[in-house]
Design a protein around this motif. Structure first.
Motif, mmCIF file in Angstrom:
data_model
loop_
_atom_site.group_PDB
_atom_site.id
_atom_site.type_symbol
_atom_site.label_atom_id
_atom_site.label_comp_id
_atom_site.label_asym_id
_atom_site.label_seq_id
_atom_site.Cartn_x
_atom_site.Cartn_y
_atom_site.Cartn_z
ATOM 1 N N LEU A 97 13.062 4.678 10.407
ATOM 2 C CA LEU A 97 11.939 3.994 9.764
ATOM 3 C C LEU A 97 10.628 4.270 10.498
ATOM 4 N N VAL A 98 10.246 5.506 10.574
ATOM 5 C CA VAL A 98 8.998 5.877 11.239
ATOM 6 C C VAL A 98 7.848 5.785 10.250
ATOM 7 N N GLY A 99 6.794 5.036 10.626
ATOM 8 C CA GLY A 99 5.596 4.965 9.788
ATOM 9 C C GLY A 99 5.824 4.342 8.434
ATOM 10 N N PHE A 100 6.662 3.329 8.365
ATOM 11 C CA PHE A 100 6.945 2.680 7.082
ATOM 12 C C PHE A 100 5.804 1.739 6.738
ATOM 13 N N GLY A 101 5.262 1.852 5.523
ATOM 14 C CA GLY A 101 4.133 1.034 5.099
ATOM 15 C C GLY A 101 4.463 -0.454 5.113
ATOM 16 N N PRO A 102 3.563 -1.302 5.651
ATOM 17 C CA PRO A 102 3.856 -2.743 5.788
ATOM 18 C C PRO A 102 4.210 -3.447 4.480
ATOM 19 N N SER A 103 3.463 -3.181 3.408
ATOM 20 C CA SER A 103 3.755 -3.886 2.150
ATOM 21 C C SER A 103 5.123 -3.491 1.596
ATOM 22 N N TRP A 104 5.507 -2.247 1.784
ATOM 23 C CA TRP A 104 6.823 -1.777 1.338
ATOM 24 C C TRP A 104 7.925 -2.373 2.210
ATOM 25 N N PHE A 105 7.642 -2.473 3.500
ATOM 26 C CA PHE A 105 8.621 -3.069 4.411
ATOM 27 C C PHE A 105 8.914 -4.517 4.018
ATOM 28 N N LYS A 106 7.871 -5.267 3.698
ATOM 29 C CA LYS A 106 8.045 -6.668 3.328
ATOM 30 C C LYS A 106 8.931 -6.798 2.088
ATOM 31 N N ASP A 148 -0.493 0.539 -1.470
ATOM 32 C CA ASP A 148 0.243 -0.721 -1.405
ATOM 33 C C ASP A 148 1.318 -0.718 -2.490
ATOM 34 N N ILE A 149 2.456 -1.333 -2.221
ATOM 35 C CA ILE A 149 3.561 -1.308 -3.178
ATOM 36 C C ILE A 149 3.173 -1.957 -4.507
ATOM 37 N N LYS A 150 2.288 -2.957 -4.457
ATOM 38 C CA LYS A 150 1.889 -3.653 -5.673
ATOM 39 C C LYS A 150 0.845 -2.886 -6.472
ATOM 40 N N ASP A 151 0.342 -1.785 -5.928
ATOM 41 C CA ASP A 151 -0.640 -0.964 -6.645
ATOM 42 C C ASP A 151 0.004 0.183 -7.412
ATOM 43 N N ALA A 211 -0.831 10.064 -5.413
ATOM 44 C CA ALA A 211 -0.144 8.956 -4.749
ATOM 45 C C ALA A 211 -1.118 7.841 -4.378
ATOM 46 N N GLU A 212 -2.323 8.221 -3.955
ATOM 47 C CA GLU A 212 -3.309 7.220 -3.558
ATOM 48 C C GLU A 212 -3.847 6.427 -4.751
ATOM 49 N N GLN A 213 -3.589 6.920 -5.961
ATOM 50 C CA GLN A 213 -3.986 6.190 -7.170
ATOM 51 C C GLN A 213 -2.867 5.314 -7.714
ATOM 52 N N GLY A 214 -1.750 5.275 -7.008
ATOM 53 C CA GLY A 214 -0.639 4.432 -7.453
ATOM 54 C C GLY A 214 0.444 5.170 -8.206
ATOM 55 N N VAL A 215 0.534 6.495 -8.020
ATOM 56 C CA VAL A 215 1.627 7.282 -8.608
ATOM 57 C C VAL A 215 2.692 7.470 -7.531
ATOM 58 N N LEU A 216 3.851 6.844 -7.725
ATOM 59 C CA LEU A 216 4.958 6.991 -6.788
ATOM 60 C C LEU A 216 5.800 8.197 -7.200
ATOM 61 N N MET A 217 5.848 9.206 -6.334
ATOM 62 C CA MET A 217 6.669 10.394 -6.567
ATOM 63 C C MET A 217 7.868 10.296 -5.643
ATOM 64 N N LEU A 218 8.996 9.852 -6.208
ATOM 65 C CA LEU A 218 10.161 9.439 -5.433
ATOM 66 C C LEU A 218 11.363 10.332 -5.699
ATOM 67 N N ASN A 219 11.888 10.940 -4.639
ATOM 68 C CA ASN A 219 13.136 11.671 -4.750
ATOM 69 C C ASN A 219 14.316 10.716 -4.602
#
Length: 320
Positions: A97-106, A148-151, A211-219
């Motif tokens: 878990l290196v550099g995991f975003g705080p909002s996603w961690f919560k 942010d995860i909510k964005d 991604a910075e506009q709220g597009v999650l590109m998830l493998n």
């Protein structure tokens, strides 16, 4: 006469080690009459405490109490707490878990203590000791730091990270900055040029601007052994990325899910179609793009759906 003579000749100054003359007389106490009123004796007001330069003025209890924290201060305190927890879990997860975003961690913290995730962290650590694994540990969770995860309002599902050098960096379909676009992404650019007015091929494959506009590109899997596609399949990543999709499915609404190819469509089969939007189509791979990906207009359709929900549309041309 004798007694008076003795008293007259008495000289207290010549007495050594003896009591002074006043000790021979009883003390006299002046008694106040019974009718004495204590208030009559207090003709002057009582002295007030001195209030000079070295003495601070009296404060009321409200002045002593701390001022309430502003929303910005409360948010900063919460972020600091989350970052401290991320650091703690980074050690517990064998450095996964290196550099995991705080909002996603919560949002995803319950997953990190589950047996499958603990075993996954041990597996990835072992793989890195034995050879090269992509992406580097600091890039695996790039998507959690991009916004942010909510964005997040759009989710594009992929399958496996690129397994060549200088490619995978934590966003599906995207490669590192300065690296040319791979074939599937070139086909995406071709469709964008047809579908979105003013879009031009940026000459690279770096998609952080989306991604910075709220597009999650998830493998589906987030790591891979060098030069071995799908080599980290069925080790736990699929459960974790299912948990991410499930969180959005339950906690957000109006997400536009873009599912290209049979694998992505199976992975997104449980998405609530009444709560979210789903765009299905052919994968942009050179092997299949000509069978329906070209002409799908998914990028403009995505913006139409966002606009209909009162959400901000994606500037697909923003790829600095």
């Amino acid at each position: 006469m004798i007694a008076l003579h003795c008293v007259a000749r008495f000289n207290p100054l010549k007495m050594n080690g003896q009591l002074k003359i006043m000790s021979f007389f009883p003390s006299v106490t002046t008694k106040r009459p019974a009718s004495f009123d204590a208030s009559e004796d207090q003709k002057t007001p009582p002295k007030r405490p001195r209030n000079d330069e070295n003495q601070s003025p009296c404060k009321t209890p409200t002045e002593d109490s701390p001022a309430p924290l502003s929303p910005e201060q409360q948010k900063r305190i919460e972020q600091n707490k989350l970052q401290a927890l991320v650091k703690l879990h980074e050690k517990k997860s064998n450095g996964l878990l290196v550099g995991f975003g705080p909002s996603w961690f919560k949002a995803l913290e319950p997953e990190f203590s589950k047996p499958y995730f603990i075993e996954l962290s041990k597996f990835v650590e072992s793989e890195r000791r034995k050879g090269t694994v992509y992406p580097p540990s600091e890039d695996v969770f790039t998507f959690t730091r991009a916004s942010d995860i909510k964005d997040v309002n759009v989710i594009i599902l992929g399958q496996d990270p690129y397994h060549g050098p200088n490619q995978a960096h934590g966003l599906s379909f995207s490669v590192k900055k300065g690296v040319p676009a791979p074939p599937s992404l070139k086909n995406m650019y071709q469709e964008l040029s047809r579908d979105i007015d003013g879009f031009r091929d940026p000459g690279h494959g770096y998609l952080l601007g989306w991604a910075e506009q709220g597009v999650l590109m998830l493998n589906a899997c987030l790591t891979v052994r060098a030069h071995e596609a799908n080599s980290h399949k069925d080790q736990g990543w699929e459960k974790f990325t299912d948990a991410i999709i499930s969180w959005f499915n339950k906690n957000q609404s109006g997400i536009v899910f873009i599912l290209w190819g049979s694998y992505a469509q199976k992975k997104g089969a449980f998405i609530d179609k009444k709560r979210h939007h789903i765009l299905k189509g052919v994968h942009p791979s050179p092997l299949s793009a000509h069978r329906g990906f070209f002409g799908c207009s998914h990028f403009s359709k995505c913006n139409e759906l966002l606009k209909s929900d009162g959400k901000k549309t994606i500037d697909w041309s923003h790829l600095p």
